[in-house]
Design an enzyme around this catalytic site. Structure first.
Site, PDB file in Angstrom:
ATOM      1  N   LEU A 164       0.883  -1.164   0.000  1.00  0.00           N
ATOM      2  CA  LEU A 164       0.000   0.000   0.000  1.00  0.00           C
ATOM      3  C   LEU A 164       0.920   1.214   0.000  1.00  0.00           C
ATOM      4  O   LEU A 164       1.877   1.255   0.790  1.00  0.00           O
ATOM      5  CB  LEU A 164      -0.898   0.024   1.247  1.00  0.00           C
ATOM      6  CG  LEU A 164      -2.094  -0.928   1.289  1.00  0.00           C
ATOM      7  CD1 LEU A 164      -2.753  -0.886   2.665  1.00  0.00           C
ATOM      8  CD2 LEU A 164      -3.110  -0.588   0.206  1.00  0.00           C
ATOM      9  N   ASP A 165       0.670   2.183  -0.853  1.00  0.00           N
ATOM     10  CA  ASP A 165       1.579   3.325  -0.904  1.00  0.00           C
ATOM     11  C   ASP A 165       1.412   4.199   0.338  1.00  0.00           C
ATOM     12  O   ASP A 165       0.507   4.003   1.147  1.00  0.00           O
ATOM     13  CB  ASP A 165       1.421   4.116  -2.196  1.00  0.00           C
ATOM     14  CG  ASP A 165       0.039   4.728  -2.369  1.00  0.00           C
ATOM     15  OD1 ASP A 165      -0.563   5.164  -1.374  1.00  0.00           O
ATOM     16  OD2 ASP A 165      -0.437   4.788  -3.519  1.00  0.00           O
ATOM     17  N   GLN A 166       2.292   5.157   0.486  1.00  0.00           N
ATOM     18  CA  GLN A 166       2.360   5.957   1.704  1.00  0.00           C
ATOM     19  C   GLN A 166       1.043   6.673   1.993  1.00  0.00           C
ATOM     20  O   GLN A 166       0.624   6.804   3.142  1.00  0.00           O
ATOM     21  CB  GLN A 166       3.498   6.973   1.610  1.00  0.00           C
ATOM     22  CG  GLN A 166       3.723   7.765   2.896  1.00  0.00           C
ATOM     23  CD  GLN A 166       4.901   8.717   2.776  1.00  0.00           C
ATOM     24  OE1 GLN A 166       5.421   8.953   1.689  1.00  0.00           O
ATOM     25  NE2 GLN A 166       5.329   9.287   3.886  1.00  0.00           N
TER      26      GLN A 166
END
Length: 249
Positions: free
Chosen positions: A117-119
């Site tokens: 999951l990206d930031q």
């Protein structure tokens, strides 16, 4: 087949694997970390120090030790469910000192993320010490669905949703068909539900950006039969054997 049984199954006769890969398959660490241990002289095989991470051995090679402690052939499969908050990186170390998911997790066994999951995204993230099992969850051919709730601005029209849902090619990358439905619309913003059968890098964001939509929030709420439930952001729990079996079936 259980994690323990899969560890006992002998490999193909005569087949050999790099030592770093063997340590990773036993759930002790990542292959990168194993290679670092080996080059540092911390790993022995039958009492002999091995310095080449790619030196081959049978998968069920015994007498492997790290810092003098035997590396077991078997290990209990562990799978953690973390409610990843926004702003945390899915990495073990960040050279800029930013917060990572490992700041939220217990010390102990090596656990690797099952997907990413990206930031700026939040929600359900799995971690496991069994990379072979993790790959089965990520394999798009197994069609393990991943469900996301996404807030966008401006709202995505019905014809745009139908276009993206059918599968598109963007910047030379082909995206498989997805399920998209509207959850609610508040005028300037809209909540959508996406169900993916694959997980290409920043897939949902790229699909929406291609239609001129800004992603305000992106939350993964389910993987297969497993849902985020009422787990608060930053909290984690260990999956039960039944939950793991359901995901694996």
């Amino acid at each position: 087949m259980s994690f323990e049984n899969s560890r006992r199954r002998p490999g193909q006769p005569g087949k050999r694997f790099g030592l770093a890969r063997i340590l990773s398959k036993r759930g002790l660490c990542s292959r990168t970390q194993a290679a670092e241990w080996i080059r540092a002289g911390r790993v022995t095989v039958a009492g002999r120090c091995i310095l080449d991470p790619e030196q081959g051995f049978p998968l069920d090679q015994d007498a492997i030790a790290v810092d003098g402690v035997a590396a077991p052939l078997t290990s209990r499969r562990r799978v953690l469910l973390l409610h990843k908050p926004r702003g945390y990186l899915v990495t073990r170390h960040d050279q800029h000192g930013r917060r990572t998911i490992y700041d939220l997790l217990p010390d102990g066994d090596w656990l690797a993320p099952v997907g990413r999951l990206d930031q700026a995204s939040s929600g359900l993230l799995l971690l496991s010490n069994d990379p072979t099992w993790a790959q089965t969850i990520l394999d798009p051919e197994r069609h393990v669905p991943k469900k996301y709730h996404v807030q966008v601005r401006p709202p995505l029209a019905a014809e745009q949703r139908a276009y993206l849902a059918a599968g598109v090619v963007l910047d030379g990358i082909r995206y498989r068909p997805v399920e998209i439905r509207e959850l609610r619309c508040g005028g300037k913003t809209q909540w959508l539900e996406f169900v993916l059968q694959e997980g290409k890098n920043r897939q949902i964001r790229r699909l929406l950006e291609s239609q001129g939509c800004e992603v305000l929030r992106l939350i993964r709420v389910a993987i297969g039969t497993l849902t985020l439930g009422d787990l608060a952001a930053g909290q984690w729990r260990e999956l039960t054997p039944t939950e793991i079996d359901r995901l694996s079936s």
